[in-house]
Design an enzyme around this catalytic site. Structure first.
Site, mmCIF file in Angstrom:
data_model
loop_
_atom_site.group_PDB
_atom_site.id
_atom_site.type_symbol
_atom_site.label_atom_id
_atom_site.label_comp_id
_atom_site.label_asym_id
_atom_site.label_seq_id
_atom_site.Cartn_x
_atom_site.Cartn_y
_atom_site.Cartn_z
ATOM 1 C CE1 TYR A 8 9.224 32.624 0.950
ATOM 2 C CE2 TYR A 8 9.382 30.235 1.201
ATOM 3 C CZ TYR A 8 9.186 31.351 0.403
ATOM 4 O OH TYR A 8 8.952 31.201 -0.941
ATOM 5 C CE LYS A 23 -0.407 -0.254 5.056
ATOM 6 N NZ LYS A 23 -1.287 -0.654 6.178
HETATM 7 C C1 PLP Z 1 -0.478 -1.622 6.864
HETATM 8 C C2 PLP Z 1 -1.017 -2.868 7.445
HETATM 9 C C3 PLP Z 1 -0.182 -3.961 7.695
HETATM 10 C C4 PLP Z 1 1.317 -3.903 7.529
HETATM 11 O O1 PLP Z 1 1.897 -3.352 8.684
HETATM 12 P P1 PLP Z 1 3.481 -3.243 8.859
HETATM 13 O O2 PLP Z 1 3.655 -2.731 10.227
HETATM 14 O O3 PLP Z 1 3.932 -2.275 7.824
HETATM 15 O O4 PLP Z 1 4.023 -4.596 8.623
HETATM 16 C C5 PLP Z 1 -0.767 -5.135 8.143
HETATM 17 N N1 PLP Z 1 -2.101 -5.219 8.351
HETATM 18 C C6 PLP Z 1 -2.923 -4.183 8.143
HETATM 19 C C7 PLP Z 1 -4.373 -4.348 8.394
HETATM 20 C C8 PLP Z 1 -2.416 -2.968 7.694
HETATM 21 O O5 PLP Z 1 -3.233 -1.925 7.501
#
Ligand code: PLP
Length: 364
Positions: free
Chosen positions: A261, A36
């Protein structure tokens, strides 16, 4: 040296991390690779292709659009969508994506679509809430929900939950409660089905902290990219990404002159400052300004001074031998994203996933 910012992704390190994770789970445990947010700020498609080649059989993304991108790029493996939203449900079917169903409302909406399209055994996953209180059906709804699903044309491929503090030192009372809840769910599932759906609970740090709780699958994201939320676990992994940019201008300032700035920084003595073509629009937020963030140039640390601008930031190089074109490193395998973010009180996840597309991705 090119005049732009680079995120250099080391595919050998990705393979290293994948193999470390694989070695921690047995052959039957499914590794669901979480790609993701553009594979945590790198490149979702490129990373998914690499992971496919390494043997990954399952992917997960947060939203439908991310799964669609992977499908359009030719990724054929199953893709679990963690957080499908109502308006995206038709797209899930169109692109053969597998939703996590997390509320009765979303179940009814999705069922209506599946029935309208007269689909059979459409693969779905059931997300249970065991205490994170983010998303998921509650345990007292489970029986009712399973009754609905069993009479439907959906096939529940897995039932899972998510730990809220998987990296915390054991024993952790909160996690213990979550595990107990998940065990109750497991009982209910095993009692109900001859061929039960897969069960899974662990994210990256969970794999390190609770190796006894792998169940049938693990969902790993950040560890593939080199981090596991504790120094001793990080040591087994290799950060895959290096963020760097060339120094594009140097100014010699007199005592009393200011930088950036709102005169964010004022020279207390004659100073030399460097300008870097990376700003908050690229993902280096304003919280790194005013001496909080540190970058490396020619092996020496330099402070980010004044306010971070949209497209640029400035560093104090008074004590550093450097010239324009020299490489400035925000983080790499040695000075990691954890090191870089620590001063700003945030986490590797945030800096990585916030990197803008303006930063060129290159692969080694
Ligand atoms: C993002 C996510 C993961 C992965 O988590 P990590 O800490 O990056 O391994 C696993 N399960 C769900 C439901 C997530 O949203």
């Amino acid at each position: 040296m090119s005049q732009e910012a680079y995120l250099t992704i080391n595919l050998k390190s990705l393979a290293h991390n994948y193999n470390v994770l694989r070695s921690k789970i047995n052959g039957e445990t499914l590794l669901i690779a979480v790609v993701k947010a553009n594979a945590y700020g790198s490149d979702g498609v490129k990373i998914a292709k690499e992971l496919s080649a390494l043997g990954t059989d399952y992917f997960a993304v947060a939203y439908a659009s991310e799964g669609i991108n992977l499908r359009k790029a030719g990724i054929k493996k199953p893709i679990l969508v963690f957080y499908p939203q109502k308006g995206q449900l038709e797209k899930l079917i169109e692109y053969n994506l597998e939703p996590a169903l997390y509320s009765k409302e979303i179940i009814h909406s999705f069922l209506a679509l599946v029935n309208k399209n007269t689909l059979n055994k459409y693969p779905v996953h059931l997300k249970c809430n065991t205490g994170l209180n983010r998303i998921g059906i509650s345990i007292n709804e489970l029986n009712e929900v399973l009754n609905i699903l069993d009479e439907s044309s959906l096939e529940v491929k897995s039932v899972y939950s998510h730990l809220g503090a998987s990296e915390n030192k054991k024993p952790c009372a909160f996690t213990k409660k979550q595990i107990e809840s998940f065990e109750l769910i497991k009982k209910q599932i095993l009692k109900r089905y001859k061929n039960p759906p897969k069960l899974h609970l662990l994210n990256s740090s969970g794999i390190f902290n609770y190796p006894e709780l792998k169940y049938d699958a693990v969902r790993t994201g950040i560890a593939l990219y080199g981090f596991a939320n504790r120094t001793e676990w990080d040591a087994e992994l290799k950060p895959i990404a290096k963020l760097s940019a060339p120094l594009c201008q140097i100014h010699h300032l007199n005592k009393g002159e200011s930088v950036g700035y709102n005169q964010g920084w004022v020279a207390t003595k004659n100073s030399i400052i460097g300008v870097i073509p990376v700003g908050h629009a690229d993902g280096i937020g304003r919280q790194y300004g005013n001496g909080i963030g540190t970058v490396q140039i020619n092996g020496k640390p330099a402070s980010i001074i004044g306010n971070v601008c949209m497209d640029m930031l400035m560093i104090d190089v008074s004590a550093i031998d450097c010239k324009t074109g020299d490489e400035v490193v925000f983080f790499d395998e040695n000075t990691t994203a954890v090191d870089f973010t620590a001063s700003a009180n945030t986490i590797s996840y945030e800096i990585l996933t916030g990197l803008n597309n303006r930063i060129k991705r290159v692969y080694i």
